[in-house]
Design a protein around this motif. Structure first.
Motif, PDB file in Angstrom:
ATOM      1  N   ASP A  33       2.256  29.204  50.220  1.00  8.10           N
ATOM      2  CA  ASP A  33       1.064  29.589  49.456  1.00  8.10           C
ATOM      3  C   ASP A  33       0.787  28.656  48.285  1.00  8.10           C
ATOM      4  O   ASP A  33      -0.232  28.801  47.605  1.00  8.10           O
ATOM      5  N   GLY A  34       1.679  27.740  47.996  1.00  9.01           N
ATOM      6  CA  GLY A  34       1.478  26.849  46.862  1.00  9.01           C
ATOM      7  C   GLY A  34       1.654  27.527  45.512  1.00  9.01           C
ATOM      8  O   GLY A  34       1.087  27.069  44.512  1.00  9.01           O
ATOM      9  N   ARG A  35       2.396  28.598  45.434  1.00  9.86           N
ATOM     10  CA  ARG A  35       2.632  29.324  44.185  1.00  9.86           C
ATOM     11  C   ARG A  35       4.026  29.009  43.649  1.00  9.86           C
ATOM     12  O   ARG A  35       4.868  29.883  43.441  1.00  9.86           O
ATOM     13  N   LEU A  36       4.287  27.750  43.437  1.00  7.91           N
ATOM     14  CA  LEU A  36       5.601  27.291  43.015  1.00  7.91           C
ATOM     15  C   LEU A  36       5.743  27.386  41.499  1.00  7.91           C
ATOM     16  O   LEU A  36       4.792  27.176  40.750  1.00  7.91           O
ATOM     17  N   SER A  37       6.952  27.681  41.071  1.00  9.57           N
ATOM     18  CA  SER A  37       7.261  27.700  39.645  1.00  9.57           C
ATOM     19  C   SER A  37       7.774  26.326  39.228  1.00  9.57           C
ATOM     20  O   SER A  37       8.201  25.519  40.056  1.00  9.57           O
ATOM     21  N   HIS A  38       7.752  26.056  37.932  1.00 14.10           N
ATOM     22  CA  HIS A  38       8.240  24.770  37.438  1.00 14.10           C
ATOM     23  C   HIS A  38       9.750  24.785  37.199  1.00 14.10           C
ATOM     24  O   HIS A  38      10.361  23.728  37.004  1.00 14.10           O
ATOM     25  N   ALA A  39      10.370  26.001  37.196  1.00 15.50           N
ATOM     26  CA  ALA A  39      11.806  26.085  36.921  1.00 15.50           C
ATOM     27  C   ALA A  39      12.386  27.274  37.689  1.00 15.50           C
ATOM     28  O   ALA A  39      11.845  28.384  37.654  1.00 15.50           O
ATOM     29  N   TYR A  40      13.511  27.014  38.370  1.00 18.24           N
ATOM     30  CA  TYR A  40      14.229  28.048  39.110  1.00 18.24           C
ATOM     31  C   TYR A  40      15.670  28.089  38.608  1.00 18.24           C
ATOM     32  O   TYR A  40      16.241  27.046  38.232  1.00 18.24           O
ATOM     33  N   LEU A  41      16.246  29.264  38.678  1.00 14.72           N
ATOM     34  CA  LEU A  41      17.648  29.437  38.305  1.00 14.72           C
ATOM     35  C   LEU A  41      18.340  30.201  39.431  1.00 14.72           C
ATOM     36  O   LEU A  41      18.021  31.361  39.700  1.00 14.72           O
ATOM     37  N   PHE A  42      19.288  29.532  40.096  1.00 14.72           N
ATOM     38  CA  PHE A  42      20.052  30.138  41.183  1.00 14.72           C
ATOM     39  C   PHE A  42      21.428  30.535  40.650  1.00 14.72           C
ATOM     40  O   PHE A  42      22.156  29.690  40.111  1.00 14.72           O
ATOM     41  N   MET A 150       9.774  19.576  38.420  1.00 14.15           N
ATOM     42  CA  MET A 150      10.384  20.861  38.781  1.00 14.15           C
ATOM     43  C   MET A 150      11.880  20.803  38.472  1.00 14.15           C
ATOM     44  O   MET A 150      12.547  19.805  38.789  1.00 14.15           O
ATOM     45  N   PHE A 151      12.363  21.871  37.832  1.00 15.73           N
ATOM     46  CA  PHE A 151      13.793  22.004  37.562  1.00 15.73           C
ATOM     47  C   PHE A 151      14.362  23.106  38.448  1.00 15.73           C
ATOM     48  O   PHE A 151      13.779  24.193  38.581  1.00 15.73           O
ATOM     49  N   ILE A 152      15.535  22.828  39.047  1.00 17.46           N
ATOM     50  CA  ILE A 152      16.296  23.844  39.793  1.00 17.46           C
ATOM     51  C   ILE A 152      17.696  23.871  39.189  1.00 17.46           C
ATOM     52  O   ILE A 152      18.475  22.917  39.366  1.00 17.46           O
ATOM     53  N   LEU A 153      17.992  24.927  38.487  1.00 18.35           N
ATOM     54  CA  LEU A 153      19.288  25.083  37.829  1.00 18.35           C
ATOM     55  C   LEU A 153      20.167  26.012  38.664  1.00 18.35           C
ATOM     56  O   LEU A 153      19.684  26.998  39.230  1.00 18.35           O
ATOM     57  N   ALA A 154      21.456  25.693  38.720  1.00 10.43           N
ATOM     58  CA  ALA A 154      22.415  26.513  39.479  1.00 10.43           C
ATOM     59  C   ALA A 154      23.639  26.766  38.614  1.00 10.43           C
ATOM     60  O   ALA A 154      24.098  25.871  37.885  1.00 10.43           O
TER      61      ALA A 154
END
Length: 595
Positions: A33-42, A150-154
């Motif tokens: 859907d193109g509704r991406l966030s700029h930052a994720y935390l896994f 885009m940041f993906i933090l784990a």
């Protein structure tokens, strides 16, 4: 070149991720859907797919031909990201790049547009390792990032991440993978790799993985290197878990309360170089598995450690109970905590095993429960076998209850040896029960005091002067002393060992070694305990007087007159004003001090 199984079989799409459908479905829908966030935390434990999903997401947002939110893994962007050739998708290890300088350099580079892909993606693994200043440097760009970033933090330790970072990210929590899902994946990989993995071996490996699929694949890789058929026995041998058989045998000895065999087996393990702390931890793990199987037989299989087969757990579970397992676990945990400060690990481990074999040695509530359990078993045996002892009275359970309530104080020897003859069993019709005015004495009252009261009550009611007062407390003072200690706080209980007692008429005289003891025992709460306890044991109202031994030595004997003995008014029965009663009795003794 050989590649480890966990790397070779790392998922390429969201559908390949095992056990995290609640996360993969959401990420697929956001990409589609193109509704991406700029930052994720896994967040989640190791081996559950955090870094894998981060890489799949970085490919999906840059894929030239996405398929329902999944990357195609065929376009140049997917291939470049997969091989690591594109610097626009960068994976950082915060454990080795946790300084503020590295984060500032990353922040300065992030403002530039990507060269080969649509979005620049930074995957920061173990982000909780960043320093406070590094988190502060990262905070601003997380709050207002460029559109191409885009940041993906784990992280595996969410509580170490500042709240200011958490509030700027979409959080996804990865759960542990169930043993069933791990087993299915291991069997699939083994089939593709031509590995002879049996069902019991796959089940054992799935439980040993502890919810981490990467650990399960690593264990399978290790077992496959040994060659041959991979079943439960070969898994135990290959992974060095055959010692669990000795742990199970040690638990059998503990369940059977065979201290000698348990100590000998513990000595063999010590001679073989086993660490005593590791042995106790293995016992604790086994006891935990037994407790889980006993309390949650259906849904608790996923919680087992996996180091023991079902047959062993079934066998040991039939020999114990849940309270016993809880007591074993408590003792093991306490001992393991003390081993860190111990100077002799072997002695502490042996003491622990002795306490596990004989719970009465623990010296705490567990010992009391063990003794009560033995008494319950004895009473049950008496109820079920009333004729087990020749001539045993029908009121045997009452005698057992009397032995439970009686303190462990040796009774003084009787004044004369009177041969005891067993009385006949009374029937219900012959026993009218105690009369309305007859006092019912506790079973814990000494025999001498009861016989003395019977002799006093047997005196005929005439004008003959009564005999001198019977010093009943002289005989039962040790028992009264134990009862007093049970009802007094610890601070005042120790002073009772420096005091004695005897009876004068209906007054309990407590003689103290010194004034300090007397001052403590003269407190209102202590005197009330003396009065109520002595009255209950002797079956009559009792007054209390606390004096020192020096004052008691100077006191003359109290005169006994027929009038005083026959007096039955309020003073005799303990009524009226106690102070006036004592003054009237002790008139003329100036050296007497009333408390």
């Amino acid at each position: 070149m050989y590649q480890a199984l966990y790397r070779k079989w790392r998922p390429k799409t969201f559908e390949d991720v095992i056990g995290q459908s609640h996360i993969t479905e959401t990420l697929k829908r956001q990409v589609a859907d193109g509704r991406l966030s700029h930052a994720y935390l896994f967040t989640g434990t190791r081996g559950t797919g955090k870094t894998t999903c981060a890489k799949i997401l970085s490919k999906a947002v840059n894929c030239e031909h996405p398929v329902d939110g999944n990357p195609c893994n065929c376009c140049p962007s997917c291939l470049g990201i997969e091989s690591g050739g594109f610097l626009d998708v960068l994976e950082l290890d915060a454990a080795s790049n946790n300084g503020v300088e590295q984060i500032r350099a990353l922040r300065d580079e992030a403002v530039y547009a990507p060269a080969n892909v649509k979005k620049r993606v930074y995957i920061v693994d173990e982000v909780h390792m960043l320093s406070t200043s590094a988190f502060n440097a990262l905070l601003k760009i997380l709050e207002e990032p460029p559109e191409h970033l885009m940041f993906i933090l784990a992280t595996t330790e969410l509580h170490k991440v500042p709240a200011t970072i958490l509030s700027r990210c979409q959080r996804f929590s990865f759960k542990r993978i169930t043993p069933e899902d791990v087993q299915k994946r291991l069997q699939y990989v083994a089939q593709q790799e031509q590995i002879d993995l049996r069902e019991d071996g796959a089940e054992l490996l799935s439980r040993l993985s502890d919810g981490a699929l990467r650990d399960g694949l690593s264990l399978l890789d290790q077992c496959a290197a040994a060659g041959g058929v991979i079943d439960a026995r070969s898994v135990l041998d290959t992974l060095g878990l055959a010692g669990n058989l000795q742990t199970a045998q040690l638990m059998r000895y503990i369940m059977a309360e065979d201290a000698q065999s348990a100590l000998m087996l513990l000595g063999d393990l010590y001679a073989a170089g086993k660490d005593m702390g590791a042995v106790l931890n293995a016992l604790s793990t086994l006891a935990r598995d037994l407790l889980i199987r006993m309390t949650a037989p259906k849904g608790g299989t996923a919680l087992l450690s996996g180091g023991y087969d079902i047959a062993t757990l079934e066998e040991l579970g039939q020999c114990t109970s849940a309270p016993r397992l809880i007591a074993i676990l408590t003792t093991l945990q306490d001992t393991s905590a003390r081993l860190l400060r111990s100077t002799n690990l072997r002695t502490d481990a042996e003491l622990c095993v002795l306490k596990l074999c004989d719970q009465s040695l623990s010296g705490d509530i567990t010992a009391l429960v063990s003794r009560m359990k033995r008494l319950e078993n004895a009473m049950k045996h008496i109820y079920e076998n009333p004729n087990v002892t020749a001539g045993a009275p029908a009121s045997a359970p009452a005698s057992v209850a009397a032995s439970m309530s009686k303190p462990s104080v040796s009774a003084p020897a009787p004044a004369e040896d009177i041969p005891w003859e067993e009385p006949p069993l009374p029937s219900d019709a012959d026993d009218p029960g105690p009369s309305e005015n007859e006092p019912i004495y506790p079973v814990s009252m000494p025999v001498q005091a009861s016989a003395a009261r019977e002799k006093v009550s047997a005196v005929p009611k005439d004008n003959t002067p009564p005999p001198a007062p019977v010093h009943e407390v002289d005989d039962c003072w040790p028992q009264l002393l134990e009862l007093f200690k049970a009802k007094l706080p610890m601070a005042k209980r120790a002073f009772l060992n420096m005091a004695g007692g005897h009876m004068e008429g209906q007054q309990l005289i407590v003689e103290c070694d010194n004034d300090l003891v007397k001052t403590t025992l003269c407190k209102d709460d202590v005197v009330e305990v003396f009065k109520t306890t002595a009255s209950e044991v002797l079956g009559k109202p009792v007054a209390v007087q606390v004096i020192t031994r020096s004052a008691a030595a100077q006191r003359p004997a109290a005169p006994q007159t027929p009038a005083a003995s026959a007096h039955t008014g309020p003073e005799r029965m303990g009524g009226g004003d106690p102070l006036n009663n004592l003054l009237s009795k002790m008139q003329g003794f100036d050296n007497l001090k009333i408390n």
